[in-house]
Design an enzyme around this catalytic site. Structure first.
Site, short mmCIF file in Angstrom:
data_model
loop_
_atom_site.label_atom_id
_atom_site.label_comp_id
_atom_site.label_asym_id
_atom_site.label_seq_id
_atom_site.Cartn_x
_atom_site.Cartn_y
_atom_site.Cartn_z
N SER A 147 18.97 3.46 21.02
CA SER A 147 18.54 2.12 21.43
C SER A 147 18.23 2.11 22.92
O SER A 147 18.89 2.79 23.70
CB SER A 147 19.62 1.08 21.13
OG SER A 147 19.19 -0.22 21.55
N LYS A 219 23.63 1.18 14.34
CA LYS A 219 22.38 0.81 15.02
C LYS A 219 21.66 -0.30 14.26
O LYS A 219 21.06 -1.20 14.85
CB LYS A 219 21.48 2.04 15.16
CG LYS A 219 20.04 1.73 15.61
CD LYS A 219 19.97 1.19 17.03
CE LYS A 219 18.57 0.72 17.40
NZ LYS A 219 17.50 1.68 17.20
N HIS A 222 23.34 -3.38 15.17
CA HIS A 222 22.90 -3.66 16.56
C HIS A 222 21.57 -4.39 16.53
O HIS A 222 21.37 -5.40 17.22
CB HIS A 222 22.78 -2.34 17.32
CG HIS A 222 21.98 -2.41 18.59
ND1 HIS A 222 20.58 -2.50 18.60
CD2 HIS A 222 22.34 -2.40 19.90
CE1 HIS A 222 20.15 -2.56 19.84
NE2 HIS A 222 21.19 -2.50 20.65
N ASN A 223 20.64 -3.90 15.73
CA ASN A 223 19.32 -4.53 15.66
C ASN A 223 19.38 -5.91 15.02
O ASN A 223 18.63 -6.81 15.39
CB ASN A 223 18.35 -3.64 14.89
CG ASN A 223 17.87 -2.46 15.72
OD1 ASN A 223 18.49 -2.10 16.72
ND2 ASN A 223 16.77 -1.86 15.32
N GLU A 226 20.51 -8.08 17.67
CA GLU A 226 19.34 -8.22 18.56
C GLU A 226 18.39 -9.30 18.05
O GLU A 226 17.91 -10.14 18.82
CB GLU A 226 18.63 -6.87 18.66
CG GLU A 226 17.37 -6.85 19.50
CD GLU A 226 16.68 -5.51 19.42
OE1 GLU A 226 15.44 -5.48 19.21
OE2 GLU A 226 17.36 -4.47 19.54
#
Length: 519
Positions: A147, A219, A222-223, A226
């Site tokens: 990232s 991840k 995480h996205n 986001e």
């Protein structure tokens, strides 16, 4: 012995490269230059010769010695022959079939069972699990989610590796060298954007996540966070624009003020930059010239789907995905705007402009807490389902710099999990309890004002609903279970009996007797 390994054995080891790299797109090129800055010699290959030539030229421009740090290769076989044994080969290619295409070509070229292939693309985590099994005995498949975008890749990304623990011991130092760094005392990023001058001190934003697939799952979440964070910032912008008639430049200045405090983050910072940018063609604010149709690459959708699959309430993340989907209906929205009436009310009918801005600040902060709480709750539930042991304090640490959601806020999350590694939900941490209690009044007023004025704030509203549902001792799911039992005999548990005991009402009989269901 393969031709590639024989060639490596016969070569002068001083001339061999430390790392092989396949895929020289935006992320790949910048990761290679990052590796070079950290004193690694890299053999590079791409199907596009122009990209190979480009990285060689860039290396020549940036390096501070006469010795080339990049060795261009024209084939998979040549790449293997240029590497020290056992090999470490990094892939930066599109997710899906291209990863397997490269892996199979490496097998044909003579890769060895002890060589490591690291996938750094945006792969679906289940694909990584399958690939480890598929390529076992042919080479060691390892995955690392990255990232930080192109700037992060160039000067220090956040890296989320997972797979064979032995493979991690071989690449750990490399990843620690190229990762973003933070000050261990303050949690703030230590940054350098000068080629050839990487940050050599501080805590690296990488840690071993767990078995194969775990890194890409983290991840993915995480996205998802986001997506939520971006949507929340956009909703605050929309309310200020439509409800307070503020110009993009004024909102940019507001965001810069917010960025000095608890909302300090990369996304707030770049939002101010975008809002302040003039259109080179018209001279107007660029944001007013950008079509209001949001794109997405799928990781937010994957997060929403996973949340539904494991039964984790992640409505703010999911709502952010839906918001992007709804934006795509531009033509229909234009038609609807001319036919569907909204309220004739002002957001400042009760509160002043500055009061509304202050309310939005607190609403964004509280909503952000809930979005992160949902993301970490999802990871915890998924970890139990898949047998992973995830260290949430470490995960929060590696997101403090390098990645897109980097923020001062993550230091508080790190401390929450360091204080209680068994913390069930961020909302139960004493610090966040105090924060929500302190700022929720403005959170509610901001959302109420937007609703009265007819300005959509679906992500903020969903975050508040999540909070209110989570703190609610009794939810209307009791009625829902009654409904399910009525039409489908799905049974229910009783508040005054052990939960494992199930009951059913014989709804279609006059007596409507309760019966105990034995399972």
């Amino acid at each position: 012995m393969t031709k590639a390994s024989l060639s490596r054995q016969q070569s002068n080891s001083d001339n061999l490269c430390d790392i092989g790299f396949i895929g020289l797109g935006v992320m790949g090129k910048n990761l290679v230059l990052n590796l070079c800055d950290n004193d690694y010699k890299v053999a590079c290959f791409d199907l596009d010769q122009a990209k190979i030539d480009g990285i060689v030229e860039q290396d020549a421009l940036e390096r501070k010695t006469e010795h080339a740090r990049v060795v261009p290769c024209k084939s998979y076989s040549e790449l293997l022959s240029c590497l020290k044994s056992p090999c470490t080969i990094v892939l930066s290619v599109p997710a899906g079939e291209p990863v397997d295409h490269v892996c199979n070509h490496l097998i044909d070229a003579g890769i060895e069972p002890d060589d490591i292939v690291v996938d750094t693309g945006n792969s679906l985590w289940t694909d990584s699990v399958e690939r480890e099994s598929t390529y076992k005995g042919k080479f060691v498949f390892f995955s690392t989610a990255v990232s930080g975008g192109e700037v992060g890749a160039r000067f220090g990304p956040s890296l989320m590796p997972s797979g064979d623990p032995y493979a991690w011991t071989r690449i750990e130092k490399i990843w620690q060298d190229i990762a973003a760094k933070v000050d261990p005392k303050t949690g703030k990023p230590i940054e350098s954007y000068e080629p050839g001058n990487p940050v050599k001190h501080g805590e690296p934003c990488t840690t071993y996540i767990g078995p194969v697939g775990a890194g890409h799952y983290v991840k993915m979440v995480h996205n998802g966070i986001e997506y939520a964070d971006m949507q929340l910032i956009c909703e605050a912008y929309h309310i200020m624009r439509e409800g307070l008639s503020m110009s993009p430049a004024e909102i940019a200045e507001t965001y810069r003020e917010w960025n000095k405090g608890k909302l300090n983050s990369y996304l707030i910072e770049i939002s101010a930059e975008v809002l302040d940018q003039q259109d080179p063609e018209s001279g107007k604010a660029l944001v007013d010239m950008i079509m209001d149709k949001a794109g997405q690459k799928g990781t937010g959708l994957w997060t929403a789907v996973s949340a539904l699959q494991v039964g984790s309430p992640a409505q703010t993340i999911t709502q952010a995905v839906f918001a992007r989907s709804l934006s795509a209906f531009k033509d229909e929205r234009v038609k609807a705007s001319k036919k569907l009436a909204g309220p004739n009310a002002s957001i400042t009918s009760v509160d002043s402009k500055q009061e509304v801005i202050d309310q939005l600040h607190d609403a964004l902060y509280c909503s952000k807490i809930c979005a992160y709480a949902q993301g970490f709750q999802l990871m915890a539930i998924a970890a139990k389902e898949h047998g992973w042991t995830l260290d949430f304090a470490e995960i929060a640490k590696i997101w403090r710099a390098g990645c897109i959601i980097r923020a001062v806020f993550l230091q508080s999350i790190t401390q929450a999990y360091e204080s209680n590694e068994k913390l069930e939900n961020l909302l139960l941490d004493p610090f966040f309890v105090e924060q929500i209690n302190k700022y929720q009044h403005n959170w509610r007023r901001a959302i109420a004002g937007a609703c009265i004025a007819g300005i959509p704030c679906s992500a903020m509203s969903s975050a508040l609903s999540y909070y209110d549902s989570y703190r609610c001792e009794v939810l209307p799911a009791n009625l829902l279970q009654g409904q399910r039992d009525f039409f489908g005999a799905h049974t229910f548990s009783r508040m005054d009996k052990p939960e494992h005991k199930k009951f059913h009402i014989e709804w279609n009989t006059p007596e409507r007797k309760q019966v105990t269901i034995k399972k």
